[in-house]
Motif scaffolding. Structure first.
Motif, mmCIF file in Angstrom:
data_model
loop_
_atom_site.group_PDB
_atom_site.id
_atom_site.type_symbol
_atom_site.label_atom_id
_atom_site.label_comp_id
_atom_site.label_asym_id
_atom_site.label_seq_id
_atom_site.Cartn_x
_atom_site.Cartn_y
_atom_site.Cartn_z
ATOM 1 N N HIS A 61 23.913 15.453 -15.511
ATOM 2 C CA HIS A 61 22.834 15.633 -14.531
ATOM 3 C C HIS A 61 23.015 14.690 -13.332
ATOM 4 C CE1 HIS A 61 18.841 16.106 -12.834
ATOM 5 N NE2 HIS A 61 18.557 14.823 -13.038
ATOM 6 N N SER A 62 23.337 13.440 -13.612
ATOM 7 C CA SER A 62 23.489 12.477 -12.519
ATOM 8 C C SER A 62 24.669 12.830 -11.609
ATOM 9 C CB SER A 62 23.659 11.056 -13.093
ATOM 10 O OG SER A 62 22.429 10.576 -13.611
ATOM 11 N N VAL A 63 25.760 13.319 -12.181
ATOM 12 C CA VAL A 63 26.888 13.744 -11.342
ATOM 13 C C VAL A 63 26.465 14.917 -10.455
ATOM 14 C CG1 VAL A 63 29.228 14.677 -11.327
ATOM 15 C CG2 VAL A 63 28.598 12.931 -13.010
ATOM 16 N N GLU A 64 25.718 15.844 -11.033
ATOM 17 C CA GLU A 64 25.257 16.990 -10.240
ATOM 18 C C GLU A 64 24.296 16.558 -9.126
ATOM 19 O OE1 GLU A 64 23.926 19.487 -13.681
ATOM 20 O OE2 GLU A 64 25.036 21.046 -12.618
ATOM 21 N N VAL A 65 23.412 15.616 -9.430
ATOM 22 C CA VAL A 65 22.479 15.126 -8.406
ATOM 23 C C VAL A 65 23.257 14.460 -7.271
ATOM 24 C CG1 VAL A 65 20.665 13.432 -7.924
ATOM 25 C CG2 VAL A 65 20.530 14.852 -9.979
ATOM 26 N N ILE A 66 24.245 13.644 -7.619
ATOM 27 C CA ILE A 66 25.046 12.983 -6.589
ATOM 28 C C ILE A 66 25.769 14.016 -5.724
ATOM 29 C CG2 ILE A 66 27.172 11.625 -6.280
ATOM 30 C CD1 ILE A 66 26.173 9.813 -8.541
ATOM 31 N N ALA A 67 26.323 15.041 -6.358
ATOM 32 C CA ALA A 67 27.024 16.084 -5.595
ATOM 33 C C ALA A 67 26.079 16.756 -4.604
ATOM 34 C CB ALA A 67 27.608 17.113 -6.562
ATOM 35 N N ALA A 68 24.860 17.039 -5.039
ATOM 36 C CA ALA A 68 23.894 17.705 -4.163
ATOM 37 C C ALA A 68 23.486 16.802 -3.002
ATOM 38 C CB ALA A 68 22.666 18.120 -4.982
ATOM 39 N N ILE A 69 23.291 15.507 -3.285
ATOM 40 C CA ILE A 69 22.891 14.584 -2.225
ATOM 41 C C ILE A 69 23.995 14.441 -1.183
ATOM 42 C CG2 ILE A 69 22.357 12.163 -1.723
ATOM 43 C CD1 ILE A 69 20.903 12.039 -4.403
ATOM 44 N N LEU A 70 25.238 14.365 -1.644
ATOM 45 C CA LEU A 70 26.352 14.196 -0.706
ATOM 46 C C LEU A 70 26.479 15.388 0.247
ATOM 47 C CD1 LEU A 70 29.048 12.691 -3.113
ATOM 48 C CD2 LEU A 70 27.726 11.475 -1.371
ATOM 49 N N ASP A 71 25.937 16.526 -0.134
ATOM 50 C CA ASP A 71 25.995 17.718 0.726
ATOM 51 C C ASP A 71 24.834 17.801 1.705
ATOM 52 O OD1 ASP A 71 28.356 18.643 -0.310
ATOM 53 O OD2 ASP A 71 27.413 19.967 -1.790
ATOM 54 N N ARG A 72 23.882 16.899 1.608
ATOM 55 C CA ARG A 72 22.708 16.980 2.477
ATOM 56 C C ARG A 72 22.973 16.274 3.818
ATOM 57 N NH1 ARG A 72 17.063 16.062 -0.565
ATOM 58 N NH2 ARG A 72 16.434 16.351 1.630
ATOM 59 N N PRO A 73 22.780 16.977 4.934
ATOM 60 C CA PRO A 73 23.044 16.366 6.248
ATOM 61 C C PRO A 73 22.142 15.168 6.546
ATOM 62 C CG PRO A 73 21.984 18.525 6.469
ATOM 63 C CD PRO A 73 22.357 18.386 5.036
ATOM 64 N N GLU A 74 20.926 15.144 5.936
ATOM 65 C CA GLU A 74 20.007 14.024 6.223
ATOM 66 C C GLU A 74 20.565 12.689 5.734
ATOM 67 O OE1 GLU A 74 19.426 16.813 4.458
ATOM 68 O OE2 GLU A 74 17.252 17.167 4.281
ATOM 69 N N LEU A 75 21.537 12.736 4.810
ATOM 70 C CA LEU A 75 22.097 11.494 4.293
ATOM 71 C C LEU A 75 22.708 10.658 5.400
ATOM 72 C CD1 LEU A 75 22.894 9.741 1.819
ATOM 73 C CD2 LEU A 75 24.988 11.094 1.666
ATOM 74 N N LEU A 76 23.237 11.312 6.431
ATOM 75 C CA LEU A 76 23.906 10.594 7.533
ATOM 76 C C LEU A 76 22.970 10.341 8.700
ATOM 77 C CD1 LEU A 76 27.393 12.352 7.566
ATOM 78 C CD2 LEU A 76 26.612 10.409 6.230
ATOM 79 N N ASP A 77 21.685 10.620 8.495
ATOM 80 C CA ASP A 77 20.701 10.310 9.542
ATOM 81 C C ASP A 77 20.696 8.801 9.765
ATOM 82 O OD1 ASP A 77 18.442 9.798 11.059
ATOM 83 O OD2 ASP A 77 17.316 11.448 10.158
ATOM 84 N N GLY A 78 20.705 8.390 11.012
ATOM 85 C CA GLY A 78 20.807 6.960 11.308
ATOM 86 C C GLY A 78 19.583 6.145 10.969
ATOM 87 N N ARG A 79 18.441 6.789 10.755
ATOM 88 C CA ARG A 79 17.209 6.022 10.484
ATOM 89 C C ARG A 79 17.125 5.707 8.997
ATOM 90 N NH1 ARG A 79 11.461 7.429 9.848
ATOM 91 N NH2 ARG A 79 10.213 5.660 10.568
ATOM 92 N N GLY B 176 0.793 -1.217 0.000
ATOM 93 C CA GLY B 176 0.000 0.000 0.000
ATOM 94 C C GLY B 176 0.825 1.266 0.000
ATOM 95 N N GLY B 177 2.118 1.123 -0.248
ATOM 96 C CA GLY B 177 2.993 2.301 -0.241
ATOM 97 C C GLY B 177 3.671 2.472 1.098
ATOM 98 N N VAL B 178 4.917 2.885 1.072
ATOM 99 C CA VAL B 178 5.696 3.045 2.296
ATOM 100 C C VAL B 178 6.365 4.416 2.261
ATOM 101 C CG1 VAL B 178 7.627 2.166 3.659
ATOM 102 C CG2 VAL B 178 6.146 0.561 2.415
ATOM 103 N N GLU B 179 6.249 5.141 3.367
ATOM 104 C CA GLU B 179 6.949 6.427 3.463
ATOM 105 C C GLU B 179 8.340 6.178 4.016
ATOM 106 O OE1 GLU B 179 6.383 10.936 5.287
ATOM 107 O OE2 GLU B 179 4.765 9.462 5.433
ATOM 108 N N LEU B 180 9.323 6.273 3.160
ATOM 109 C CA LEU B 180 10.685 5.907 3.530
ATOM 110 C C LEU B 180 11.365 7.016 4.318
ATOM 111 C CD1 LEU B 180 11.881 4.452 0.098
ATOM 112 C CD2 LEU B 180 11.044 3.168 2.059
ATOM 113 N N PRO B 181 12.307 6.653 5.196
ATOM 114 C CA PRO B 181 13.141 7.679 5.825
ATOM 115 C C PRO B 181 13.929 8.444 4.758
ATOM 116 C CG PRO B 181 13.394 5.549 6.921
ATOM 117 C CD PRO B 181 12.610 5.298 5.682
ATOM 118 N N VAL B 182 14.191 9.697 5.015
ATOM 119 C CA VAL B 182 14.886 10.533 4.022
ATOM 120 C C VAL B 182 16.251 9.942 3.666
ATOM 121 C CG1 VAL B 182 15.877 12.811 3.595
ATOM 122 C CG2 VAL B 182 13.675 12.609 4.764
ATOM 123 N N ALA B 183 16.965 9.440 4.656
ATOM 124 C CA ALA B 183 18.297 8.876 4.384
ATOM 125 C C ALA B 183 18.208 7.685 3.428
ATOM 126 C CB ALA B 183 18.959 8.442 5.697
ATOM 127 N N ALA B 184 17.146 6.906 3.550
ATOM 128 C CA ALA B 184 16.972 5.758 2.651
ATOM 129 C C ALA B 184 16.678 6.225 1.232
ATOM 130 C CB ALA B 184 15.844 4.861 3.168
#
Length: 495
Positions: free
Chosen positions: A296-314, A81-89
């Motif tokens: 575009h994909s390199v730019e997207v990866i660069a932007a994601i790596l700068d997001r603090p939520e990426l290291l959120d433990g959940r 039925g759909g799952v709301e994923l954690p941002v880090a995931a």
């Protein structure tokens, strides 16, 4: 005890077959890529527990395993039925998907931009390792999230590679975009995933379809509406001929892939968006589209790596939120390197798959590829050859240098197939980019077999194998002997 294995057939990994249907006067009625070597894998999934399917679909395709991996997991989550994923995931999955796109597209530049291609592949490999998929087959996503979190040290190793990768991707795009390519007169629609604002998103939640005249056919359809968006005119066939239901089976043909991704909306990252504008001004060939998507994909990866939520433990929701063990229908989609990929599973009460559909980019692009092939076959055989045409695939950086080893034999049902036309057939196949190794064969080295048929002629064979001795079956490639008219040649690689 010694066990003896006998291999009675050698399969050419670069092999491919084109079937040409000619009228009695020699004009081309149809030319199509033979998809017989791509049997539907759907029946292999039925009877299995739905929870087991992701581990099976990950190995359906050795070329784009990450796309199947993510589509399978998304289909399972849809069953629940759909799952709301954690941002880090979500961010980790995006890293995997974009890194996979970079790795796939960089292969095309290896022979002409080797150092830049290797720089891109190093970034892709580092990112996939950071998100838990160091091997060829990914293991990043699990239902409800991802298996392992990315840590700061792994993130920083990826970050360090981004500047060089972005510069390399831009150089490849700058070299490729000005080169001439095929005229894009595809009359069907372009279909790709998008974000909620209609902008291309390779891991998007919405589907967007735009007609050749720019009219929006489907604006932002969620995955749950899939069954009302696309139908197959030949369900279960290796060439299922999907069409947009809103337009109908007669006029609803569409294509997917990097060209479609660039035509449905404006990219979200600045450097790629500027290149997208240039790509549009220059006519919009597929080789250029692949390079823009890579930037575009390199730019997207660069932007994601700068997001603090990426290291959120959940990284995972509670198991109860994605169990989905009963009867139902689950649909997962992704926009892979070759375009839209859709997995649809229908489960029965015990949670086993009762029916499955895997709609690949190759199947969705079959109509487009047939159009390109028909144009290549029907073109004037006295037209300039590939060596005379600036921007031939060998010059566009998406193929490698190769000997033009085509023969020029006469077929019994029509005019001779000129060697230059055979190279044009190779270019047509590379443009639509079916998910087969032949798409990456160096120029002139594709194991292409052309099978000529006389449409409706009494006694005309329904199929001609090069091993049957028909001289119209034309092997191509640098190591293949040229067969004079009337003499048998065995390419040892026909499908």
């Amino acid at each position: 005890m010694t066990q003896r294995w006998v291999l009675d057939e050698i399969v050419d990994p670069f092999g491919a077959k084109v079937v040409v249907d000619r009228a009695p006067d020699g004009t081309v009625r149809e030319a199509r890529f033979d998809l017989a070597g791509l049997p539907r894998v759907d029946p292999l999934l039925t009877g299995h527990l739905a929870a087991e399917v992701p581990s099976l679909v990950e190995r359906l395709c050795g070329v784009c395993p990450a796309a199947h991996h993510l589509a399978g997991i998304r289909a399972l989550e849809s069953l629940a039925g759909g799952v709301e994923l954690p941002v880090a995931a979500v961010l980790s999955r995006q890293l995997l998907h974009h890194a996979s796109a970079i790795s796939t597209h960089a292969v095309r530049a290896v022979t002409t931009n080797r150092d830049d291609a290797m720089t891109l592949r190093r970034l892709a490999k580092q990112v996939m390792t950071a998100v838990g998929s160091p091997g060829h087959f990914p293991a990043t996503a699990v239902p409800g999230g991802v298996a392992t979190p990315i840590d700061a040290e792994a993130r920083d190793r990826c970050r360090a590679l981004v500047p060089d990768a972005l510069a390399a991707a831009t150089r490849i795009a700058d070299r490729t975009l000005p080169l001439a390519g095929p005229v894009d007169d595809f009359p069907g629609a372009d279909v790709a995933l998008a974000d909620e604002d209609g902008r291309p998103d390779l891991l998007g939640s919405r589907l967007r379809a735009v007609a050749a005249d720019g009219r929006v056919i489907i604006d932002a359809a969620p995955v749950g509406e899939w069954d009302g968006l696309v139908a197959e005119s030949m369900p279960g066939d290796s060439a299922p001929r999907p069409y947009l239901i809103a337009v109908g089976p007669e006029h609803g043909q569409y294509r997917v892939g990097p060209v479609a991704q660039l035509r449905i909306g404006r990219l979200t990252t600045p450097r790629a968006a500027a290149l997208q504008d240039e790509w549009s001004r220059r006519g919009g060939h597929a080789a250029g589209a692949r390079t823009v998507i890579t930037v575009h994909s390199v730019e997207v990866i660069a932007a994601i790596l700068d997001r603090p939520e990426l290291l959120d433990g959940r990284i995972l929701v509670e198991p109860a939120a994605h169990s989905g063990a009963g009867a139902g229908v689950g649909i997962g989609w992704v926009d892979g390197p070759r375009g839209l990929l859709v997995h649809r599973y229908r489960t029965v009460d015990d949670g086993r798959v009762g029916a499955a559909t895997v709609l690949t980019p190759t199947a969705q692009n079959e109509y487009w590829l047939a159009l390109l092939l028909r144009r290549a076959v029907a073109a004037d055989r006295d037209a300039p050859g590939p060596d005379d045409v600036p921007g031939h695939a060998a010059d566009r950086g998406d193929t490698g240098p190769g000997e033009q080893g085509h023969g020029d034999p006469a077929g019994p049902y029509g005019p001779p197939m000129a060697a230059r036309r055979l190279v044009d057939l190779e270019d047509a196949i590379r443009e639509a980019d079916p998910c087969l190794p032949c798409s990456s064969a160096p120029a002139g080295a594709m194991g292409l077999v052309v099978e000529e048929r006389a449409s409706g002629a009494p006694g005309a064979p329904s199929a001609v194998s090069p091993r049957s001795g028909d001289p119209s079956a034309v092997p191509t490639g640098p190591d293949r002997p040229s067969a004079p008219a009337g003499q048998v040649s065995d390419p040892s690689g026909g499908q």
